[in-house]
Design a protein around this motif. Structure first.
Motif, PDB file in Angstrom:
ATOM      1  N   PHE A 499       0.834  -1.194   0.000  1.00 18.68           N
ATOM      2  CA  PHE A 499       0.000   0.000   0.000  1.00 18.68           C
ATOM      3  C   PHE A 499       0.868   1.243   0.000  1.00 18.68           C
ATOM      4  N   THR A 504      -2.976   3.417  -0.511  1.00 16.82           N
ATOM      5  CA  THR A 504      -3.262   3.889   0.853  1.00 16.82           C
ATOM      6  C   THR A 504      -4.377   4.921   0.833  1.00 16.82           C
ATOM      7  N   THR A 506      -6.628   5.161  -1.412  1.00 15.51           N
ATOM      8  CA  THR A 506      -7.855   4.441  -1.785  1.00 15.51           C
ATOM      9  C   THR A 506      -8.513   3.842  -0.552  1.00 15.51           C
ATOM     10  N   GLY A 507      -7.714   3.127   0.243  1.00 14.10           N
ATOM     11  CA  GLY A 507      -8.270   2.530   1.457  1.00 14.10           C
ATOM     12  C   GLY A 507      -8.818   3.569   2.402  1.00 14.10           C
ATOM     13  N   ARG A 511     -12.805   3.877   3.668  1.00 10.59           N
ATOM     14  CA  ARG A 511     -13.149   3.887   5.104  1.00 10.59           C
ATOM     15  C   ARG A 511     -13.784   5.198   5.506  1.00 10.59           C
ATOM     16  N   SER A 516     -15.763  -0.584   2.961  1.00 11.90           N
ATOM     17  CA  SER A 516     -14.650  -1.516   3.143  1.00 11.90           C
ATOM     18  C   SER A 516     -14.115  -1.909   1.780  1.00 11.90           C
ATOM     19  N   ILE A 517     -12.852  -2.347   1.746  1.00 11.68           N
ATOM     20  CA  ILE A 517     -12.215  -2.768   0.498  1.00 11.68           C
ATOM     21  C   ILE A 517     -11.354  -3.987   0.792  1.00 11.68           C
ATOM     22  N   THR A 518     -11.454  -4.995  -0.053  1.00 10.69           N
ATOM     23  CA  THR A 518     -10.644  -6.203   0.108  1.00 10.69           C
ATOM     24  C   THR A 518      -9.991  -6.537  -1.216  1.00 10.69           C
TER      25      THR A 518
END
Length: 536
Positions: A499, A504, A506-507, A511, A516-518
């Motif tokens: 990340f 980073t 993006t996450g 949030r 959430s992102i996986t």
């Protein structure tokens, strides 16, 4: 009666380790000349001294003065108070303990509490190693038994004490008591030889109090058998009492003279003197008791006033301390609060910098990359279209806040399509599934803006690194949850996703909108990303 008179703690114990205060020395200087002043300064000692032994000695001396004034109950009170400042385990206190208990025995004799007197004398003997004082205590103990009419026990004690004494005054005292006890036990016994012998010793030793005692005993013995001899010794007794200024001896001698005077006029004269002296003594002793009480009251009042003043000073000091502590606490809180505000300001500044950095990265860098990508993969780009794209990028880089209006002024479906489609090339196919206007109707402007930036980041990242030939972006809503599925057939991510700034951000963005992102990746099998966030 020949007893050992009250002795102060330090009169026979020069080894007592104590530093006498100025008040104690002043009291001692008045002891033989002004008992009121002596009592006053001794009482000052007990209220101001910090030495327990000195306080005990002062109470002992006060008891001497009270005893001499006939205040036997007051004397006992002072003695019992003296004992509270003494420790039987401390050798330095033993002398004063012995004196206190001996004197308690003497006051008990005066109050006719003979059994108690014996107990006090026995206790006194435990605390003294001074032979002469031990003999004196034994003499007093013998007198207690004599007064209680236990003459055999009294004689045993007197005779045991007599063989130990080496002082003539003490020898004469005990010899007198032995003669008196034998006569009391047997009325046929003639004590005169021993009484005269003791008197001669006392005259030779210039023992005025001893002579006074001898005159008393001889007057008592001759009272019934030889009134004229009794009168002779009673007159000598009266003269001695006057010289010694002893009211009790003067009254007892006058009482004897009243009984043995052959002429009524002489007896009347003696009675008048006796009555006046008795009234005077009673008045003086009552006055002395009141005076002692007054002295104690005045000293206690002074002590209480000082204590009150000290309390007020302490209270003021506590208030000052409280004020200083309050100021320090306020200053501490102010410093902490100031530092907190500075940290918050730095944090906000840092956040703003990070936010601006993200915007520059997402809006400018990714936007510029998208334009570059179109130029690279679309050879027949219209010049006007390219200039429009560059002008849009320029405007958004000059004022990044314009992006909000850009999202708001056109269909979000069309904006997504316009964002994703250009990443398709001759060798890469980009498929968009489920992107309908109805999907975005309930989604807020700020969420749309974040989704646009997230998708842009994913597509740029794909174009740079994935080598994918097929990319699918699928949009779906289940109840209140919108899901975006991204999949490509590129090289995937080797190991755990790295990340860096782009991913980073993006996450953080996902949030930030409550989503959430996986990531799901296998080498050479492409990359799958699952994004989910609330529709409203």
């Amino acid at each position: 009666m020949s007893i050992t008179f009250l002795l102060a703690c330090n009169e026979y114990d020069p080894a007592a380790q104590i530093v006498e205060s100025a008040d104690y020395k002043k009291a001692e200087s008045f002891f033989d000349t002004n008992s009121d002043s002596a009592f006053y300064y001794f009482n000052k000692v007990v209220t101001t001294s910090i030495q327990p032994l000195e306080i005990a000695m002062a109470y002992n001396q006060m008891a001497v003065i009270q005893y001499g004034a006939g205040d036997y109950f007051g004397s006992q009170e002072s003695l019992t108070t003296s004992l509270t400042y003494l420790n039987p385990k401390k050798v330095d206190d033993h002398a004063c303990l012995a004196s206190d208990y001996n004197e308690l025995g003497n006051t008990s004799l005066k109050l006719q509490r003979y059994r108690s007197a014996v107990d006090f004398y026995d206790t006194a003997l435990k605390f003294t190693t001074d032979t002469s004082f031990s003999i004196s205590i034994l003499n007093n103990k013998g007198l207690a038994y004599q007064k209680n009419r236990d003459y055999s026990q009294a004689l045993k004690i007197f005779e045991a004490a007599l063989v130990q004494t080496t002082r003539q005054k003490t020898y004469a005292r005990i010899l007198t008591n032995i003669a008196k006890t034998k006569w009391l036990a047997d009325s046929t016994y003639n004590p005169v030889p021993d009484l005269r012998r003791a008197l001669d010793i006392r005259i030779n030793e210039k023992d005025r109090w001893g002579q006074n005692s001898s005159y008393m005993h001889l007057a008592d013995y001759y009272l019934s058998s030889k009134p004229d001899s009794s009168a002779f010794y009673a007159k000598a007794w009266l003269a001695s009492g006057i010289k010694l200024d002893s009211p009790d001896d003067k009254m007892e001698a006058l009482e004897k003279l009243i009984r043995v005077s052959p002429r009524p006029n002489d007896a009347k004269t003696y009675f008048i003197r006796f009555a006046k002296l008795r009234d005077s003594v009673e008045t003086a002793r009552n006055a002395a008791k009141n005076q002692f009480a007054l002295i104690r009251y005045e000293v206690e009042k002074h002590k209480a006033d000082n204590s009150k003043l000290q309390h007020e000073n302490d209270e003021k000091q506590r208030q000052v301390i409280a004020l200083v502590l309050g100021i320090l606490i306020v200053l501490f809180v102010a410093v902490v609060w100031y530092r907190k505000l500075r940290l918050e300001a730095k944090y906000k500044l840092r956040q703003n910098e990070l936010k601006m950095s993200r915007k520059v990265h997402d809006v400018v860098a990714n936007g510029l990359y998208r334009v570059m990508n179109e130029v690279e993969h679309h050879k027949q780009l219209d010049k006007e279209y390219l200039l429009d794209q560059l002008e849009i990028l320029y405007d958004r880089s000059r004022d990044i806040s314009y992006e909000d209006s850009a999202v708001a002024n056109s269909s979000f479906k069309e904006q997504i399509n316009a964002l994703l489609t250009p990443f398709g090339t001759e060798v890469r196919r980009v498929s968009i599934v489920g992107n309908e206007d109805e999907l975005w109707d309930s989604v807020g402007l700020a969420v749309k803006q974040e989704i646009m930036l997230v998708l842009q980041e994913l597509m740029v990242n794909m174009d740079k690194h994935s080598r994918a030939c097929n990319v699918v972006v699928k949009f779906e809503q289940i109840e209140n949850q919108i899901t975006i599925y991204y999949a490509d057939d590129g090289i995937g991510i080797n190991g755990t996703p790295n990340f860096k700034n782009g991913l980073t951000n993006t996450g953080n963005r996902i949030r930030g909108i409550g989503g959430s992102i996986t990531f799901d990746s296998e080498n050479d099998k492409g990359l799958k990303i699952h994004i989910s966030f609330p529709a409203t």
